[in-house]
Scaffold this motif. Sequence first.
Motif, PDB file in Angstrom:
ATOM      1  N   MET A   1      19.665 -26.429  -2.037  1.00 17.26           N
ATOM      2  CA  MET A   1      20.598 -25.508  -2.716  1.00 17.26           C
ATOM      3  C   MET A   1      20.076 -24.066  -2.638  1.00 17.26           C
ATOM      4  O   MET A   1      18.886 -23.812  -2.803  1.00 17.26           O
ATOM      5  CB  MET A   1      20.704 -25.973  -4.173  1.00 17.26           C
ATOM      6  CG  MET A   1      21.086 -24.920  -5.161  1.00 17.26           C
ATOM      7  SD  MET A   1      22.384 -25.566  -6.206  1.00 17.26           S
ATOM      8  CE  MET A   1      23.267 -24.129  -6.657  1.00 17.26           C
ATOM      9  N   LYS A   2      20.984 -23.157  -2.371  1.00 20.13           N
ATOM     10  CA  LYS A   2      20.597 -21.744  -2.246  1.00 20.13           C
ATOM     11  C   LYS A   2      21.082 -20.997  -3.488  1.00 20.13           C
ATOM     12  O   LYS A   2      22.283 -20.929  -3.742  1.00 20.13           O
ATOM     13  CB  LYS A   2      21.269 -21.184  -1.001  1.00 20.13           C
ATOM     14  CG  LYS A   2      20.624 -19.942  -0.461  1.00 20.13           C
ATOM     15  CD  LYS A   2      21.331 -19.516   0.815  1.00 20.13           C
ATOM     16  CE  LYS A   2      20.338 -18.955   1.805  1.00 20.13           C
ATOM     17  NZ  LYS A   2      20.937 -18.497   3.038  1.00 20.13           N
ATOM     18  N   ILE A   3      20.134 -20.476  -4.257  1.00 15.82           N
ATOM     19  CA  ILE A   3      20.517 -19.753  -5.476  1.00 15.82           C
ATOM     20  C   ILE A   3      20.383 -18.266  -5.179  1.00 15.82           C
ATOM     21  O   ILE A   3      19.292 -17.789  -4.853  1.00 15.82           O
ATOM     22  CB  ILE A   3      19.600 -20.143  -6.656  1.00 15.82           C
ATOM     23  CG1 ILE A   3      19.589 -21.670  -6.810  1.00 15.82           C
ATOM     24  CG2 ILE A   3      20.031 -19.460  -7.934  1.00 15.82           C
ATOM     25  CD1 ILE A   3      18.378 -22.188  -7.547  1.00 15.82           C
ATOM     26  N   LYS A   4      21.484 -17.569  -5.281  1.00 15.69           N
ATOM     27  CA  LYS A   4      21.477 -16.163  -4.861  1.00 15.69           C
ATOM     28  C   LYS A   4      21.179 -15.197  -6.004  1.00 15.69           C
ATOM     29  O   LYS A   4      21.534 -15.444  -7.150  1.00 15.69           O
ATOM     30  CB  LYS A   4      22.830 -15.815  -4.260  1.00 15.69           C
ATOM     31  CG  LYS A   4      23.098 -16.547  -2.967  1.00 15.69           C
ATOM     32  CD  LYS A   4      23.838 -15.622  -2.009  1.00 15.69           C
ATOM     33  CE  LYS A   4      23.834 -16.216  -0.624  1.00 15.69           C
ATOM     34  NZ  LYS A   4      25.119 -16.665  -0.186  1.00 15.69           N
ATOM     35  N   GLY A   5      20.532 -14.096  -5.655  1.00 15.91           N
ATOM     36  CA  GLY A   5      20.266 -13.048  -6.631  1.00 15.91           C
ATOM     37  C   GLY A   5      20.113 -11.731  -5.899  1.00 15.91           C
ATOM     38  O   GLY A   5      20.544 -11.606  -4.753  1.00 15.91           O
ATOM     39  N   ILE A   6      19.460 -10.782  -6.544  1.00 19.59           N
ATOM     40  CA  ILE A   6      19.250  -9.472  -5.925  1.00 19.59           C
ATOM     41  C   ILE A   6      17.896  -9.503  -5.215  1.00 19.59           C
ATOM     42  O   ILE A   6      16.891  -9.933  -5.798  1.00 19.59           O
ATOM     43  CB  ILE A   6      19.254  -8.360  -7.007  1.00 19.59           C
ATOM     44  CG1 ILE A   6      20.614  -8.339  -7.719  1.00 19.59           C
ATOM     45  CG2 ILE A   6      18.910  -7.008  -6.427  1.00 19.59           C
ATOM     46  CD1 ILE A   6      20.624  -7.544  -9.012  1.00 19.59           C
ATOM     47  N   ALA A   7      17.868  -9.070  -3.963  1.00 20.03           N
ATOM     48  CA  ALA A   7      16.605  -9.023  -3.207  1.00 20.03           C
ATOM     49  C   ALA A   7      15.753  -7.895  -3.785  1.00 20.03           C
ATOM     50  O   ALA A   7      16.015  -6.727  -3.541  1.00 20.03           O
ATOM     51  CB  ALA A   7      16.906  -8.768  -1.739  1.00 20.03           C
ATOM     52  N   ALA A   8      14.755  -8.251  -4.597  1.00 27.08           N
ATOM     53  CA  ALA A   8      14.014  -7.213  -5.322  1.00 27.08           C
ATOM     54  C   ALA A   8      12.713  -6.817  -4.647  1.00 27.08           C
ATOM     55  O   ALA A   8      12.240  -5.695  -4.811  1.00 27.08           O
ATOM     56  CB  ALA A   8      13.732  -7.681  -6.746  1.00 27.08           C
ATOM     57  N   ALA A   9      12.095  -7.727  -3.928  1.00 28.78           N
ATOM     58  CA  ALA A   9      10.856  -7.391  -3.219  1.00 28.78           C
ATOM     59  C   ALA A   9      10.760  -8.287  -1.996  1.00 28.78           C
ATOM     60  O   ALA A   9      10.875  -9.515  -2.115  1.00 28.78           O
ATOM     61  CB  ALA A   9       9.648  -7.584  -4.131  1.00 28.78           C
ATOM     62  N   LYS A  10      10.550  -7.641  -0.838  1.00 31.48           N
ATOM     63  CA  LYS A  10      10.569  -8.369   0.441  1.00 31.48           C
ATOM     64  C   LYS A  10       9.461  -9.394   0.569  1.00 31.48           C
ATOM     65  O   LYS A  10       8.415  -9.265  -0.075  1.00 31.48           O
ATOM     66  CB  LYS A  10      10.402  -7.361   1.574  1.00 31.48           C
ATOM     67  CG  LYS A  10      11.631  -6.604   1.919  1.00 31.48           C
ATOM     68  CD  LYS A  10      11.376  -5.787   3.175  1.00 31.48           C
ATOM     69  CE  LYS A  10      12.581  -4.916   3.458  1.00 31.48           C
ATOM     70  NZ  LYS A  10      12.307  -3.897   4.446  1.00 31.48           N
ATOM     71  N   GLY A  11       9.674 -10.326   1.464  1.00 30.00           N
ATOM     72  CA  GLY A  11       8.647 -11.325   1.745  1.00 30.00           C
ATOM     73  C   GLY A  11       9.194 -12.718   1.517  1.00 30.00           C
ATOM     74  O   GLY A  11      10.270 -12.889   0.921  1.00 30.00           O
ATOM     75  N   ILE A  12       8.461 -13.698   2.035  1.00 32.34           N
ATOM     76  CA  ILE A  12       8.905 -15.086   1.904  1.00 32.34           C
ATOM     77  C   ILE A  12       7.740 -15.925   1.397  1.00 32.34           C
ATOM     78  O   ILE A  12       6.600 -15.755   1.844  1.00 32.34           O
ATOM     79  CB  ILE A  12       9.402 -15.611   3.267  1.00 32.34           C
ATOM     80  CG1 ILE A  12      10.695 -14.861   3.635  1.00 32.34           C
ATOM     81  CG2 ILE A  12       9.645 -17.112   3.243  1.00 32.34           C
ATOM     82  CD1 ILE A  12      11.093 -14.991   5.059  1.00 32.34           C
ATOM     83  N   ALA A  13       8.030 -16.795   0.443  1.00 32.82           N
ATOM     84  CA  ALA A  13       6.976 -17.670  -0.074  1.00 32.82           C
ATOM     85  C   ALA A  13       7.533 -19.077  -0.210  1.00 32.82           C
ATOM     86  O   ALA A  13       8.730 -19.267  -0.445  1.00 32.82           O
ATOM     87  CB  ALA A  13       6.506 -17.175  -1.436  1.00 32.82           C
ATOM     88  N   ALA A  14       6.649 -20.047  -0.056  1.00 32.69           N
ATOM     89  CA  ALA A  14       7.044 -21.437  -0.312  1.00 32.69           C
ATOM     90  C   ALA A  14       5.973 -22.018  -1.220  1.00 32.69           C
ATOM     91  O   ALA A  14       4.780 -21.919  -0.924  1.00 32.69           O
ATOM     92  CB  ALA A  14       7.123 -22.205   0.996  1.00 32.69           C
TER      93      ALA A  14
END
Length: 572
Positions: A1-14
């Motif tokens: 599921m993809k929960i959308k919001g405002i992109a506040a700080a770049k980067g990707i984490a898992a």
Amino acid sequence: MKIKGIAAAKGIAAAKLFVIDLPQLRILRYTSDPDAETARFEQALSAVIGDLEMLRDTVSGRVSQDDIEILEAHRMMAEDPDFTSSVREMIRSGRCNAEYAANTVGRHIADSFEALDNEYIKTRAEDVRSIVYRINCKLLGIQMPDLSLIREPVIIAAKDLTAADVLMVGREYLCGFATVTGSWTSHIAIMARSMQIPAVVGADNLMRNVRHGDLAILDGSEGCLITDASEDVVREYEEKREQFIHEQNSLYELKDAPTVTVDGHEVEIYANVLPQFEADSFPQTGAQGIGLYRTEFLYLERDSFPDEELQFQAYKEILEGCRGRRVIIRTLDIGGDELPKYIRQDKESNPFLGLRAIRYSLHDPKIFRLQLRALLRASVYGKLAILFPMITTIDELRQAKAYLEEERQILEAEGIAVADDIEVGVMIEVPAAAVSAYALATEADFFSIGTNDLIQYAFAADRMSEKVSYLYQPLHPAVLSLVRMAIDGAHAQGKWCGMCGEMAGDEDAIPLLLGLGLDEFSMSEGLLLSSRKLINSLSYEKTRKLAEEALRKATQEEVEKLVRDFMIENRV
Ligand code: PEP
Ligand code: MG
């Protein structure tokens, strides 16, 4: 599921999700056997004391002695005989349940502390409430998260997160966070960009769709949190993450380059930092100075006011670390969305329009003077510039400067050295200040435009509200006009003008700001080198014409299109 919001700080984490879902406790009264209730109370009490002792042992060495003392104060509060015996007494005489007795006694003590005219004791009321909440969670079987105990990489998901919460988590374990509240310019978003961790804010559907302990992917560039990802999706994000890291690394070559347009117009790029910034790493950032050191985070991460010595050491450290480069330190900016727990202030219906920033400092000069004294003492260790936030009228600037001058004289009379080249700047965050920039510039050495607030005040749109975040329009001609007034006002008086609001690092805004004549661009570390790359590819003369044209447009969309077309035609 993809929960959308405002992109506040770049980067990707898992990482695993750490969900904070603090319940509002409903404490009901019921009749029960006093012996059984007393036993429940004793058990909950000793469990809370045990937790606090464990917390103290785990964080000791990692946090300051003052923080340890706060934990100790909490533990002592839990053991306080006035509190414990009153609870036992109420259970016995009222034949009521333990949580009701703990709550009633706790509230009574907290209220009586708060009624006293003593700041220190007033802050203890918060300790009492916190202890009673912990005890009641134990009694009701509710697990309370302790962020400082996190010992594995996590992505935090919460309705709301404060700066203090983020600071509690060990830096090595915090991979990113997602929240329901917040916007691009809320302090928590700025903090994430400064710490260079991905963040998504304003994610309305977050709490309904996350489960503690589940694996998740956080994409702070796209602005989403993904749960239950398939293997394909995981692979896709791994690739995205590698590409992001690769891009960041290739920019590193520009670290020591000047910031200069193709036709030789030179500007400077500075970094916005928090007190947690490692001053020794300054040369690696590629920044030409520090454009905004947000001192309030020194105040927010604690449970009592930072004293003069602590502040002096922090300011000295950043000044020394920057080795003669300009360091712009902003005086305390609290109120609005952030208020340290130990400051009791009457609730205001519009805190962003109330006693905030310089208004608070002028209202409570004791705290302001202490900060100025620490700054003045540190000034001999580097190139200090002091910045006053949210100045609205020239009288406020005069008053602030008068305190600074008085503190300088006091220090000099004590034989303590103070630098004689400290610059004093004004943040242009209120439309009235932008409009009267020419007059303000007669008594200020420089300006720094705080667009996060300037836009919220110009559009009358709370920067914390997701609902009106569509009104955060940095490219709107009205904003550009205010920015131009500030820059022109400064230049007319032979002063320089910078910008430390988030707009300074926005790649669509940069060509316009350059064309409007901005001298210094201050932004989160993560945006610095890509912004230099952009400026170094532009022609100043052409951006001047671009800015003129943008000012004649009617909407942000029109300006966006203008900039996009310009970039296609002109980027070298
Ligand atoms: C601003 O308002 O643009 C600014 C830099 O200050 P803060 O975001 O800390 O309010
Ligand atoms: Mg501001």
